[in-house]
Design a protein around this motif. Structure first.
Motif, PDB file in Angstrom:
ATOM      1  N   ALA A  41      46.133  48.361  42.659  1.00 27.81           N
ATOM      2  CA  ALA A  41      44.699  48.299  42.973  1.00 27.81           C
ATOM      3  C   ALA A  41      43.901  47.830  41.756  1.00 27.81           C
ATOM      4  O   ALA A  41      43.046  46.942  41.861  1.00 27.81           O
ATOM      5  N   VAL A  42      44.204  48.408  40.588  1.00 29.36           N
ATOM      6  CA  VAL A  42      43.429  48.052  39.397  1.00 29.36           C
ATOM      7  C   VAL A  42      43.629  46.572  39.049  1.00 29.36           C
ATOM      8  O   VAL A  42      42.665  45.863  38.749  1.00 29.36           O
ATOM      9  N   THR A  43      44.869  46.088  39.129  1.00 32.05           N
ATOM     10  CA  THR A  43      45.091  44.682  38.777  1.00 32.05           C
ATOM     11  C   THR A  43      44.289  43.746  39.669  1.00 32.05           C
ATOM     12  O   THR A  43      43.867  42.677  39.238  1.00 32.05           O
ATOM     13  N   HIS A  44      44.087  44.127  40.920  1.00 30.53           N
ATOM     14  CA  HIS A  44      43.278  43.292  41.821  1.00 30.53           C
ATOM     15  C   HIS A  44      41.789  43.500  41.595  1.00 30.53           C
ATOM     16  O   HIS A  44      41.003  42.563  41.667  1.00 30.53           O
ATOM     17  N   ALA A  45      41.432  44.766  41.343  1.00 31.68           N
ATOM     18  CA  ALA A  45      40.011  45.109  41.289  1.00 31.68           C
ATOM     19  C   ALA A  45      39.318  44.533  40.063  1.00 31.68           C
ATOM     20  O   ALA A  45      38.084  44.429  40.036  1.00 31.68           O
ATOM     21  N   VAL A  46      40.078  44.148  39.033  1.00 34.55           N
ATOM     22  CA  VAL A  46      39.439  43.614  37.830  1.00 34.55           C
ATOM     23  C   VAL A  46      38.936  42.188  38.040  1.00 34.55           C
ATOM     24  O   VAL A  46      38.127  41.687  37.262  1.00 34.55           O
ATOM     25  N   LEU A  47      39.391  41.543  39.117  1.00 33.03           N
ATOM     26  CA  LEU A  47      39.066  40.121  39.296  1.00 33.03           C
ATOM     27  C   LEU A  47      37.558  39.829  39.338  1.00 33.03           C
ATOM     28  O   LEU A  47      37.095  38.942  38.610  1.00 33.03           O
ATOM     29  N   PHE A 103      38.896  42.377  45.380  1.00 32.20           N
ATOM     30  CA  PHE A 103      39.652  41.155  45.125  1.00 32.20           C
ATOM     31  C   PHE A 103      39.001  39.980  45.851  1.00 32.20           C
ATOM     32  O   PHE A 103      38.821  38.890  45.279  1.00 32.20           O
ATOM     33  N   ALA A 104      38.612  40.233  47.104  1.00 34.01           N
ATOM     34  CA  ALA A 104      37.990  39.173  47.895  1.00 34.01           C
ATOM     35  C   ALA A 104      36.677  38.736  47.257  1.00 34.01           C
ATOM     36  O   ALA A 104      36.390  37.530  47.153  1.00 34.01           O
ATOM     37  N   VAL A 108      35.621  34.982  46.009  1.00 35.00           N
ATOM     38  CA  VAL A 108      34.397  34.295  46.437  1.00 35.00           C
ATOM     39  C   VAL A 108      33.608  33.835  45.207  1.00 35.00           C
ATOM     40  O   VAL A 108      33.161  32.686  45.121  1.00 35.00           O
ATOM     41  N   LEU A 109      33.477  34.741  44.241  1.00 29.87           N
ATOM     42  CA  LEU A 109      32.758  34.395  43.006  1.00 29.87           C
ATOM     43  C   LEU A 109      33.388  33.184  42.332  1.00 29.87           C
ATOM     44  O   LEU A 109      32.704  32.263  41.877  1.00 29.87           O
ATOM     45  N   ILE A 110      34.714  33.181  42.276  1.00 32.16           N
ATOM     46  CA  ILE A 110      35.402  32.101  41.573  1.00 32.16           C
ATOM     47  C   ILE A 110      35.230  30.777  42.311  1.00 32.16           C
ATOM     48  O   ILE A 110      34.938  29.738  41.710  1.00 32.16           O
ATOM     49  N   CYS A 123      44.536  28.924  39.713  1.00 34.54           N
ATOM     50  CA  CYS A 123      44.955  29.344  38.381  1.00 34.54           C
ATOM     51  C   CYS A 123      44.832  30.855  38.225  1.00 34.54           C
ATOM     52  O   CYS A 123      45.669  31.510  37.604  1.00 34.54           O
ATOM     53  N   VAL A 124      43.779  31.416  38.856  1.00 38.68           N
ATOM     54  CA  VAL A 124      43.578  32.861  38.778  1.00 38.68           C
ATOM     55  C   VAL A 124      44.705  33.598  39.507  1.00 38.68           C
ATOM     56  O   VAL A 124      45.224  34.608  39.040  1.00 38.68           O
ATOM     57  N   LEU A 125      45.117  33.057  40.661  1.00 41.86           N
ATOM     58  CA  LEU A 125      46.141  33.729  41.458  1.00 41.86           C
ATOM     59  C   LEU A 125      47.530  33.528  40.881  1.00 41.86           C
ATOM     60  O   LEU A 125      48.311  34.463  40.763  1.00 41.86           O
ATOM     61  N   TYR A 126      47.843  32.279  40.540  1.00 41.51           N
ATOM     62  CA  TYR A 126      49.217  31.979  40.123  1.00 41.51           C
ATOM     63  C   TYR A 126      49.338  31.811  38.616  1.00 41.51           C
ATOM     64  O   TYR A 126      50.431  31.660  38.098  1.00 41.51           O
ATOM     65  N   GLY A 127      48.212  31.778  37.920  1.00 37.26           N
ATOM     66  CA  GLY A 127      48.251  31.585  36.485  1.00 37.26           C
ATOM     67  C   GLY A 127      48.499  30.133  36.129  1.00 37.26           C
ATOM     68  O   GLY A 127      48.700  29.282  37.000  1.00 37.26           O
ATOM     69  N   ALA A 128      48.452  29.839  34.855  1.00 39.03           N
ATOM     70  CA  ALA A 128      48.689  28.473  34.395  1.00 39.03           C
ATOM     71  C   ALA A 128      49.626  28.536  33.216  1.00 39.03           C
ATOM     72  O   ALA A 128      49.326  28.093  32.115  1.00 39.03           O
TER      73      ALA A 128
END
Lengths: 444, 273
Positions: A41-47, A103-104, A108-110, A123-128
């Motif tokens: 939850a925390v890893t998603h909620a920081v987005l 997360f959603a 949306v913000l991004i 890039c946010v989801l899969y990284g770079a």
């Protein structure tokens, strides 16, 4: 297929390894605390915090992002608690709802912000990870990929916190009620853990993406848990496996696709690292020394073989008492009654032949050798002692005791046999058969 | 109110004995708005070996947790040797219910026992050689020294209970609170636990154990508290553990009290939304 180069792939693997190692430290604590879901939850909620901080300041300074991440991470946990307490939503449902909404909102913000500034949702989801060698920074006079100092600092911070608060974290995870009673404040440790998770998610999401963070957080500590029973070792092995996953993952992302199709090029390294983490977990589940599947199967089959061996000896002893020698086929039929597989029974018989416990002089009938007779007498002894005990001391009807005694005879240690002989105090079993004397004179 | 306080046994009133190890005054505890303990007044004399006895759901564990400050109380206060629990925390040794922890946790028996010394050690200080030696000694006191390096999940239920007792011994406490220490343990473990507890009491400690087995209560404890949402009786075992008191404790809840508790919870829920 492009050749692996140290200049490019060396940096990528190093960054991936640091991310894997850093995530595995708080992941190990979450695992033993039974809180991996909250870590997820925390890893998603920081987005949304990361995106919001970036959109507001236009800066990619890690400190700015960390502050944004901390705010939205804490806000999400508070929302979950609020839902749980006031609306009486189930704990898991409250957390699941809160973090997916966060997360959603972050996504949306991004996507909205991507029109104006350089922020890429994928890039946010899969990284770079592949781009890390390009994006460089000057750190104490060294020209390094930007992710390197960030992840190194994070790993050091996580390791230091685990080292300094090892005993408090372990106590809070093992027995929160006792921790509370002695004033060790388990809640503070939960908060520290949440802070570490937020820290690794922020540090790692840019290079490996938020999806991979979840995989690294859970899979490698779980794999390490299969290999050891010591918390300290989990905290060492988990991060090491994280580094291994990065090496295997990145190498296979480059080397494997061309093998599958001639036209294929590299695949996502972050994705491949997640797959490698899963594969490492699968290997540890299969091979783990105590709870691993293969060692467990091997132990079970050894046990079945031992039981079959003892059963064969017992049947041959009874045949000798009846003075009717057994053929192989009739012995196997008798052993079928003990729910043994034919394959196991045959294996046991082969074993007895090579041990020279059983001979087959005329090529048809089986007979116990002198050493075989000694071994068989001790099995029969424990069987009949149990029958006698069950009938005389446990008041079980004599015609009921055979099956139970058959189960117990295989687990009877010499010490137990001595006590049993004292309790049963009989030289014959309930069916009138004599109980063989103990082989070891002290047992008499 | 006669329903709550009207028992013929020696219920302490507002004046509490000054030599009480634990003094509970007018304690009410509610879960989710529903009271599970009503207006508890209790004194546990220093040096007593006290059993808290009552049926399932009587609030026995809740009473221990309230003494330990682990559950929010609606009203009342608890004194440990004359001062608040917070200031006297170090005087208390605690053995939680065995089911309260995850026994698959990656930790060895001796490490669990050493946890009893954490409060003395303080933050960030690592467990020293002396602490491990002392923990090994405590394991020997409960007959578990040969299991020191065993992973706790590989121990039997009775052995796990002894590990918890050894951890409480590490606390070097003056008051020991034990939650169902004899629940589903083997006869040998029960004997070891009783011996250790009697030894502690001879050294001047006070023992308070939650207990549900009436058959063993009479000879195990010298002081008894019969609990069923309120104190039915409390005092020395011979005068307290009487058939009349037991009938009152186990003979069903006071229906009116239960209904009132449910009504309070319903009111609390309406108030929330």
């Amino acid at each position: 297929m492009r050749p692996l180069s140290f200049e490019v792939d060396g940096w990528i693997i190093l960054v991936g390894a640091l991310a894997g190692a850093a995530c595995a430290v708080p992941g190990s604590w979450l695992l033993v605390r039974g809180r991996l879901m909250a870590g997820d939850a925390v890893t998603h909620a920081v987005l949304p915090g990361i995106a919001g901080a970036f959109l507001m300041t236009g800066s990619r300074d890690p400190m700015v992002m960390l502050i944004g991440a901390a705010i939205s991470g804490v806000a999400c946990l508070l929302l979950a608690v609020l839902l749980e307490r006031t609306l009486r939503v189930d704990k898991g449902a409250a957390l699941g709802t809160a973090f997916t909404v966060f997360f959603a909102v972050g996504l949306v913000l991004i996507v909205r912000g991507a029109d104006r500034v350089d922020l890429d949702p994928s890039c946010v989801l899969y990284g770079a990870l592949e781009l890390t060698p390009v994006d460089r920074v000057d750190w104490f006079g060294m020209d390094l990929p930007r992710a390197l100092p960030i992840l190194t600092t994070t790993l050091v911070a996580c390791a230091l916190a685990s080292f300094l608060f090892f005993k408090e974290l372990r106590l809070a995870a093992f027995d929160p009620a006792f921790a509370n009673a002695i004033g060790a404040r388990p809640l503070v440790m939960d908060l520290l853990l949440a802070a570490l998770v937020a820290l690794v998610s922020v540090a790692a999401f840019e290079s490996v993406g938020s999806i991979l963070v979840v995989a690294l957080l859970a899979a490698l500590p779980a794999a390490a848990r299969m290999l050891t029973n010591r918390m300290g070792w989990i905290l060492v092995i988990g991060p090491l496996l994280g580094a291994v996953a990065a090496v295997i993952g990145h190498a296979s992302a480059i080397l494997i696709p061309p093998l599958v199709s001639a036209t294929a090029t590299d695949t996502s390294s972050a994705g491949a690292i997640a797959v490698a983490s899963g594969a490492i977990f699968a290997v540890c589940v299969a091979l783990g020394p105590e709870d691993g599947l293969l060692p467990k199967l091997a132990r079970q089959s050894r046990l079945r073989l031992r039981i079959a061996r003892e059963e064969a000896l017992a049947q041959l002893w009874r045949a000798r008492e009846r003075e009717t020698p057994l053929e192989v086929a009739s012995l196997l039929t008798l052993m079928d009654q003990s729910a043994l597989r034919r394959r196991t029974s045959r294996g046991a018989l082969r074993m007895l032949r090579t041990e020279n416990h059983v001979s087959c002089d005329d090529g048809i009938h089986l007979a116990l050798t002198p050493t075989g007779a000694v071994a068989a007498s001790q099995i029969i002894r424990s069987h009949r002692l149990w029958e006698s005990f069950l009938a005389s001391r446990a008041d079980i009807r004599p015609d009921h005791v055979h099956t139970t005694a058959t189960l117990l005879e295989h687990v009877t240690t010499p010490e137990l046999a001595i006590r049993l002989a004292d309790e049963a105090a009989s030289t014959t079993d309930p069916h009138g058969h004599s109980i063989p004397r103990a082989e070891n004179p002290t047992q008499d | 109110m006669t329903l709550i306080h009207g028992t013929e046994s020696s219920l302490p009133g507002l004046e509490h004995a000054s030599d009480a190890a634990i003094c509970v005054h007018d304690l009410t505890v509610a879960y989710d708005g529903r009271p599970v303990l009503w207006d508890i007044d209790l004194d546990f004399p220093t040096g007593s070996f006290a059993g808290v006895i009552g049926p399932n759901g009587a609030g026995k564990s809740t009473l221990l947790k309230a003494i330990l400050g682990q559950v929010p109380t609606t009203s009342g206060r608890v004194l440990v040797h004359g001062a608040s629990f917070e200031s006297q925390r170090r005087l208390i040794g605690y053995v939680p219910q065995r089911e309260s922890v995850d026994w698959d946790f990656p930790v060895r028996a001796v490490d669990v026992v050493a946890m009893g010394a954490y409060a003395r050690l303080g933050w960030c200080r690592s467990v020293s050689r002396e602490v491990i030696d002392e923990a090994t000694h405590m394991l020997a006191r409960v007959g578990m020294e040969s299991f020191a390096l065993r992973q706790i999940g590989r121990l039997s239920g009775g052995q796990q209970q002894r590990i918890f007792l050894a951890r409480a011994l590490m606390q070097r406490a003056r008051v020991y609170l034990l939650d169902e220490p004899f629940a589903s343990v083997d006869a040998a473990t029960e004997q070891v636990i009783l011996e250790v507890l009697h030894q502690l009491r001879q050294d001047g400690a006070t023992i308070i154990a939650v207990h549900h087995d009436l058959a063993t209560a009479a000879h195990a404890f010298d002081w008894c508290v019969l609990l069923n949402m309120r104190v039915v009786a409390a005092g020395p075992t011979p005068t307290t553990l009487t058939n009349a008191n037991l009938a009152k404790t186990y003979g069903g809840r006071l229906t009116i009290l239960s209904e009132a508790a449910d009504a309070l919870r319903a009111a609390a829920r309406r108030g929330d939304s």
